[in-house]
Design a protein around this motif. Structure first.
Motif, PDB file in Angstrom:
ATOM      1  N   GLY A   1     -42.657  -7.695   6.731  1.00  0.00           N
ATOM      2  CA  GLY A   1     -41.841  -6.511   6.390  1.00  0.00           C
ATOM      3  C   GLY A   1     -40.482  -6.472   7.070  1.00  0.00           C
ATOM      4  O   GLY A   1     -40.007  -5.396   7.419  1.00  0.00           O
TER       5      GLY A   1
ATOM      6  N   GLY B   1     -39.269  -7.965  13.508  1.00  0.00           N
ATOM      7  CA  GLY B   1     -39.007  -9.023  14.475  1.00  0.00           C
ATOM      8  C   GLY B   1     -37.524  -9.296  14.662  1.00  0.00           C
ATOM      9  O   GLY B   1     -36.703  -9.017  13.782  1.00  0.00           O
ATOM     10  N   ASN B   2     -37.198  -9.787  15.847  1.00  0.00           N
ATOM     11  CA  ASN B   2     -35.830 -10.246  16.109  1.00  0.00           C
ATOM     12  C   ASN B   2     -35.865 -11.259  17.238  1.00  0.00           C
ATOM     13  O   ASN B   2     -36.757 -11.241  18.085  1.00  0.00           O
TER      14      ASN B   2
ATOM     15  N   SER C   1     -29.688  -7.827  11.410  1.00  0.00           N
ATOM     16  CA  SER C   1     -30.662  -6.763  11.173  1.00  0.00           C
ATOM     17  C   SER C   1     -31.161  -6.698   9.728  1.00  0.00           C
ATOM     18  O   SER C   1     -30.387  -6.886   8.785  1.00  0.00           O
ATOM     19  N   GLY C   2     -32.445  -6.401   9.609  1.00  0.00           N
ATOM     20  CA  GLY C   2     -33.019  -6.063   8.314  1.00  0.00           C
ATOM     21  C   GLY C   2     -33.238  -7.216   7.353  1.00  0.00           C
ATOM     22  O   GLY C   2     -33.575  -6.999   6.186  1.00  0.00           O
TER      23      GLY C   2
ATOM     24  N   LYS D   1     -36.855 -12.550   7.735  1.00  0.00           N
ATOM     25  CA  LYS D   1     -36.733 -13.633   8.727  1.00  0.00           C
ATOM     26  C   LYS D   1     -37.516 -14.884   8.346  1.00  0.00           C
ATOM     27  O   LYS D   1     -37.511 -15.871   9.082  1.00  0.00           O
TER      28      LYS D   1
ATOM     29  N   SER E   1     -29.292  -7.122  15.181  1.00  0.00           N
ATOM     30  CA  SER E   1     -30.600  -6.472  15.207  1.00  0.00           C
ATOM     31  C   SER E   1     -30.514  -5.072  15.810  1.00  0.00           C
ATOM     32  O   SER E   1     -29.812  -4.858  16.814  1.00  0.00           O
ATOM     33  N   ALA E   2     -31.263  -4.146  15.226  1.00  0.00           N
ATOM     34  CA  ALA E   2     -31.303  -2.776  15.755  1.00  0.00           C
ATOM     35  C   ALA E   2     -31.796  -2.770  17.203  1.00  0.00           C
ATOM     36  O   ALA E   2     -31.512  -1.839  17.951  1.00  0.00           O
ATOM     37  N   GLU E   3     -32.531  -3.820  17.593  1.00  0.00           N
ATOM     38  CA  GLU E   3     -33.114  -3.863  18.941  1.00  0.00           C
ATOM     39  C   GLU E   3     -32.365  -4.801  19.873  1.00  0.00           C
ATOM     40  O   GLU E   3     -32.905  -5.229  20.909  1.00  0.00           O
TER      41      GLU E   3
ATOM     42  N   HIS F   1     -43.801  -8.339  15.613  1.00  0.00           N
ATOM     43  CA  HIS F   1     -44.827  -7.338  15.353  1.00  0.00           C
ATOM     44  C   HIS F   1     -46.021  -8.105  14.774  1.00  0.00           C
ATOM     45  O   HIS F   1     -45.852  -8.794  13.762  1.00  0.00           O
TER      46      HIS F   1
ATOM     47  N   HIS G   1     -45.773  -1.006  18.042  1.00  0.00           N
ATOM     48  CA  HIS G   1     -44.506  -1.559  17.578  1.00  0.00           C
ATOM     49  C   HIS G   1     -44.562  -3.087  17.632  1.00  0.00           C
ATOM     50  O   HIS G   1     -44.546  -3.748  16.596  1.00  0.00           O
TER      51      HIS G   1
HETATM   52  C1  LIG Z   1     -39.326  -2.915   9.466  1.00  0.00           C
HETATM   53  S1  LIG Z   1     -39.397  -3.295  11.139  1.00  0.00           S
HETATM   54  C2  LIG Z   1     -38.471  -2.000  11.924  1.00  0.00           C
HETATM   55  C3  LIG Z   1     -37.402  -2.484  12.867  1.00  0.00           C
HETATM   56  C4  LIG Z   1     -37.988  -3.374  13.903  1.00  0.00           C
HETATM   57  O1  LIG Z   1     -38.810  -2.926  14.698  1.00  0.00           O
HETATM   58  C5  LIG Z   1     -37.674  -4.774  13.972  1.00  0.00           C
HETATM   59  O2  LIG Z   1     -38.225  -5.500  14.768  1.00  0.00           O
HETATM   60  C6  LIG Z   1     -36.655  -5.384  13.069  1.00  0.00           C
HETATM   61  O3  LIG Z   1     -35.405  -4.797  13.221  1.00  0.00           O
HETATM   62  P1  LIG Z   1     -34.079  -5.668  13.004  1.00  0.00           P
HETATM   63  O4  LIG Z   1     -32.966  -4.670  13.033  1.00  0.00           O
HETATM   64  O5  LIG Z   1     -34.043  -6.626  14.155  1.00  0.00           O
HETATM   65  O6  LIG Z   1     -34.219  -6.387  11.706  1.00  0.00           O
END
Ligand SMILES: CSCCC(=O)C(=O)COP(=O)(O)O
Ligand SMILES: [Zn+2]
Length: 209
Positions: free
Chosen positions: A24, A27-28, A45-46, A49, A75-77, A97, A168
């Motif tokens: 889904g 991961g990053n 991000s998003g 992968k 990445s958001a993280e 995850h 998470h």
């Molecule tokens: C659909 S997973 C939600 C965001 C997250 O926890 C993650 O690991 C992936 O976020 P990213 O911004 O690195 O694509």
């Protein structure tokens, strides 16, 4: 150098993808390119992968901001990876995850950690004594990433490590990509083992190491 690091991270991404650890778009991944100034490659991000493309990674600075013009979003993280590289000599950090790491984080979340002892594979964490104990911290999954990163930073104690984020995923780091991957694989081995053990010995849950 940048090319070399790009390919190294892309190879790790392919391997983890082969294990289906990017469900889904989760991961990053990150790999350090330079220490001074701090710059590292991080996944955009998003993205899916599981695909290998020319836009999988971008270079970011010590604040997690893109270096140079790009339409890609880090990445958001990214801030969690920033905390690792600011505080250690780690060269690579990975976040995935999996069902196993999520279930373990929920079962042991109230304890704030999950412990392993008497398991050969904890040597992957440089724990060689017969009675050595491996403790993996479990932190709350704050939606506000700077808060999550701050909480995460309290558990960064060396160049190698692992932290579970409740319901998470897990973030691991190591001196290089090989070491980070070793720690990740060993963690997931232990989680799977523990869940399998609990199926057969549910009372094990009440044993505190
Ligand atoms: C659909 S997973 C939600 C965001 C997250 O926890 C993650 O690991 C992936 O976020 P990213 O911004 O690195 O694509
Ligand atoms: Zn995540």
């Amino acid at each position: 150098m940048l090319n070399e690091k790009w390919n190294e991270l892309a190879d790790v991404k392919d391997e983890l993808s082969g294990r289906d650890w990017f469900m889904g778009t989760s991961g990053n991944l990150a790999i350090k390119v330079s220490g001074e100034p701090l710059q590292f490659l991080v996944t955009a991000s998003g993205k899916d992968k599981r695909k290998r493309t020319d836009e999988d990674f971008l270079l970011v600075d010590e604040f997690g901001r893109p270096v140079g013009e790009t339409h890609l979003k880090p990445s958001a993280e990214t801030l969690l990876h920033v905390e690792i590289y600011r505080r250690t000599n780690a060269g690579c950090s990975l976040h995935v995850h999996t069902i196993d790491n999520n279930v373990i984080s929920e079962i042991y979340g109230d304890r704030g950690e999950v412990s392993f002892q008497g398991q050969e594979i904890i040597k992957a964490f440089d724990k060689w004594d017969e009675d050595a104990v491996l403790k993996i911290p479990i932190i709350k999954n704050f939606a506000h990433i700077p808060t999550l990163a701050k909480e995460f930073s309290h558990h960064i104690h060396g160049d190698t490590g692992a932290v579970l984020i409740r319901n998470h995923g897990i973030t691991v780091w190591g001196r290089n990509a090989f070491e980070a991957k070793k720690v990740l694989e060993a963690s997931e081995f232990l989680f799977r083992y523990q869940l399998r053990l609990l199926e057969h010995k549910p009372f094990q849950l009440f044993k505190v190491v």
